[in-house]
Design a protein around this motif. Structure first.
Motif, PDB file in Angstrom:
ATOM      1  N   ALA A  34      52.597 105.456  32.436  1.00 49.88           N
ATOM      2  CA  ALA A  34      52.982 104.945  31.118  1.00 49.88           C
ATOM      3  C   ALA A  34      52.876 103.424  31.114  1.00 49.88           C
ATOM      4  N   LEU A  73      52.784 109.941  32.278  1.00 52.26           N
ATOM      5  CA  LEU A  73      52.703 110.364  30.868  1.00 52.26           C
ATOM      6  C   LEU A  73      51.634 111.428  30.636  1.00 52.26           C
ATOM      7  N   ASN A 207      54.027 111.956  23.204  1.00 58.97           N
ATOM      8  CA  ASN A 207      53.781 112.159  24.636  1.00 58.97           C
ATOM      9  C   ASN A 207      55.059 112.587  25.340  1.00 58.97           C
ATOM     10  N   LYS A 209      56.982 111.565  28.903  1.00 56.63           N
ATOM     11  CA  LYS A 209      56.990 110.643  30.040  1.00 56.63           C
ATOM     12  C   LYS A 209      58.103 111.054  30.986  1.00 56.63           C
TER      13      LYS A 209
END
Ligand SMILES: [Ca+2]
Length: 362
Positions: A34, A73, A207, A209
């Motif tokens: 990320a 991620l 997303n 993470k």
């Protein structure tokens, strides 16, 4: 070719709700680091010496300072939207502190790109919204008691749901629902404050993470394994319909492996070492998973298109009236502290100093 298409259909019928499944046996090929605003000592990478199943897991060494954060991620969640279920096994080594920490973050496009976070505060799990620092449950004694912690030094199954259409959240630890992490009913001490500050909150998750981020000097070392993203409840055990899978199993050995991701159906999550049996299942599984992703991605595109329609249709006039907080935090909300950028006044309560990082409206 035809066979593959047929298989894809059969497989889709059985487990189309699974859009992603990864036990890290292929490294981080399905993940990217990320991008973070600052970096420090935190690291995230493959550990090939420790796993829930198979040989590999994701290891995160999260440092104590905010910039010592690290996350891996995946954007696969968008293929499950608007109803996203995420399940993984987590192993961490330091008891969750009193102060706020995060181990799951999801970029919310409907909230200025800020994160919807799952972490802990006051020792128990809590949702946290980066944009206004709201928590679910409220950090009141009753709210804290409605949540649970993740035990140290054992693989534990954690699953949660993000219902983007309705703006609801839910979570399960070892398949047991966590009342304090249920955002849906506007219950005092649980999720009333969550919706009070943003009555029409509906996330649009970009997303997933996985990692670690601390706001008050707390470190932890964590491992993640067997991550599954789906459009319906996953559970800690066997992945969905084994029924159809058995039909297709006759056709190719490829499918035969699919049913098994979570063969370790034992909810008796004991210490890490006992994982050998199901390991091969997971490894083979990753091949099949690729099929699933493609298949489901197609379906979901259609689903995704419906989001704006649904969202616009639902303006919640009911909730708007719930609590008008103006620019002050409501009772049990945060009102001061290092890194705190939210309101510093309290509605019907007094801003009470707890520690340098946290003052609460009480
Ligand atoms: Ca693994």
């Amino acid at each position: 070719m035809e066979l593959i298409v047929l298989l894809a259909f059969a497989f889709k019928a059985a487990v189309a709700q699974y859009v992603f499944s990864d036990g890290f046996e292929n490294g981080l090929s399905n993940w990217t680091p990320a991008t973070l605003t600052c970096t420090g000592t935190g690291t995230a990478g493959i550990d090939s010496t420790f796993a829930h199943t198979g040989s590999n897991s994701l290891k995160v060494v999260g440092g104590p300072n905010y910039c010592d954060h690290a996350f891996e991620l995946t954007t696969a969640v968008t293929s499950a939207a608007p109803l996203i279920y995420i399940r993984f096994y987590i192993f961490h080594t330091t008891a969750f502190p009193t102060l706020h920490t995060t181990f799951v973050a999801m970029t919310d496009a409907n909230d200025g790109g800020n994160d919807l976070r799952l972490g802990a505060q006051n020792g128990n799990l809590a949702w946290n919204r980066q944009s206004d620092d709201a928590t679910c449950p409220s950090q009141s004694p009753v709210g804290i008691a409605a949540s649970v912690t993740i035990p140290n030094n054992t693989w534990t199954c954690l699953e949660f749901k993000v219902d983007e259409t309705n703006g609801y959240l839910a979570a399960w630890l070892n398949d047991n629902p966590i009342a304090g992490l249920t955002a849906q009913n506007r219950t005092p001490d649980i999720d009333q404050a969550w919706y009070a500050s943003k009555p029409t909150w509906k996330p649009l998750i970009q997303n997933l993470k996985l990692g670690w981020e601390a706001y008050s000097g707390e470190a932890d070392t964590l491992w993640y394994d067997d991550v599954v993203i789906a459009t319906s409840k996953i559970g800690c055990g066997t992945l969905a319909s084994t029924t159809t899978t058995s039909t297709t199993a006759a056709t190719t050995s490829k499918t035969a492996t699919t049913s098994t991701v979570a063969t370790s159906s034992s909810t008796t999550t004991t210490v890490a070492s006992k994982t050998t049996t199901s390991s091969s299942a997971i490894v083979v599984k990753s091949t099949t998973t690729t099929t699933t992703i493609t298949t489901t991605a197609t379906t979901t595109t259609t689903t995704t298109t419906t989001i704006p329609t649904t969202t616009t249709a639902k303006t919640s006039s009911t909730t708007a009236a719930t609590t008008a907080t103006g620019t002050c935090s409501i009772k049990y909300g945060q009102c001061a502290g290092i890194y705190w950028t939210g309101p510093t006044c309290c509605v019907a309560s007094t801003c009470t100093y707890s520690n340098p990082y946290y003052s609460q409206c009480l």
